[in-house]
Design an enzyme around this catalytic site. Sequence first.
Site, PDB file in Angstrom:
ATOM      1  N   GLU A  32     -15.532 -14.360   5.746  1.00 56.38           N
ATOM      2  CA  GLU A  32     -16.622 -14.143   6.695  1.00 56.38           C
ATOM      3  C   GLU A  32     -16.054 -13.602   7.996  1.00 56.38           C
ATOM      4  O   GLU A  32     -15.107 -14.159   8.542  1.00 56.38           O
ATOM      5  CB  GLU A  32     -17.345 -15.474   6.949  1.00 56.38           C
ATOM      6  CG  GLU A  32     -18.684 -15.331   7.618  1.00 56.38           C
ATOM      7  CD  GLU A  32     -19.766 -14.768   6.704  1.00 56.38           C
ATOM      8  OE1 GLU A  32     -19.714 -15.028   5.496  1.00 56.38           O
ATOM      9  OE2 GLU A  32     -20.645 -14.061   7.191  1.00 56.38           O
ATOM     10  N   HIS A  71     -20.852  -8.739   1.283  1.00 57.91           N
ATOM     11  CA  HIS A  71     -21.847  -9.719   0.865  1.00 57.91           C
ATOM     12  C   HIS A  71     -23.170  -9.026   0.528  1.00 57.91           C
ATOM     13  O   HIS A  71     -23.875  -9.386  -0.414  1.00 57.91           O
ATOM     14  CB  HIS A  71     -22.051 -10.734   2.002  1.00 57.91           C
ATOM     15  CG  HIS A  71     -22.490 -12.082   1.552  1.00 57.91           C
ATOM     16  ND1 HIS A  71     -22.462 -13.178   2.352  1.00 57.91           N
ATOM     17  CD2 HIS A  71     -22.993 -12.499   0.369  1.00 57.91           C
ATOM     18  CE1 HIS A  71     -22.928 -14.227   1.690  1.00 57.91           C
ATOM     19  NE2 HIS A  71     -23.266 -13.836   0.485  1.00 57.91           N
ATOM     20  N   ASP A  81     -24.580  -8.740   5.696  1.00 56.77           N
ATOM     21  CA  ASP A  81     -23.205  -8.613   6.186  1.00 56.77           C
ATOM     22  C   ASP A  81     -22.307  -7.924   5.145  1.00 56.77           C
ATOM     23  O   ASP A  81     -22.552  -8.068   3.950  1.00 56.77           O
ATOM     24  CB  ASP A  81     -22.645  -9.991   6.576  1.00 56.77           C
ATOM     25  CG  ASP A  81     -22.646 -11.002   5.437  1.00 56.77           C
ATOM     26  OD1 ASP A  81     -23.725 -11.286   4.895  1.00 56.77           O
ATOM     27  OD2 ASP A  81     -21.560 -11.474   5.078  1.00 56.77           O
TER      28      ASP A  81
HETATM   29 ZN   LIG Z   1     -21.523 -13.417   4.154  1.00 58.77          ZN
END
Ligand SMILES: [Zn+2]
Length: 102
Positions: A32, A71, A81
Site C-alpha cells: 500500500e 489494486h 489505487d
Molecule cells: Zn489497495
Amino acid sequence: MQFVPFDKRAWHAGKSEFRGREVCNDFSIGIELEGTDDGPYEDIQYRRLLQVTAALLVAYPTLALDRIRGHSDIAPGRKTDPGPFFDWERYRRGLAALPLVS
Ligand SMILES: [Zn+2]
C-alpha cells in the site's frame, strides 16, 4: 511500515480476481502506498517501492514482473489505487533497471 509478514495472509485485496483466480488475498502480496487519487506520489515512495519489489523478487522466484498489478486492476469498480497519478512507466523502468531482473 509492514503490517503483516509476507508469508502470512493479509486482508488487503478484498473481493478480487487475477487471471481468472479469485480472492487474491490467498496468493498475493499487497503493498500500500499512502496517497490519494488526486496527487502525485513522492520520489521516496518510488524508491522504497522499488527496494521492496526487488527484495520480493529475490525471495519469491514465482513472482514475475508481469504479475505485478494495481489494486484497481484486480478489484475494478471497487478500488482505485494506486490511481491515475501513479507513474507505472517510471516504476516499470525502475524494475527493468534492477540488476536481478532479467
Ligand atoms: Zn489497495
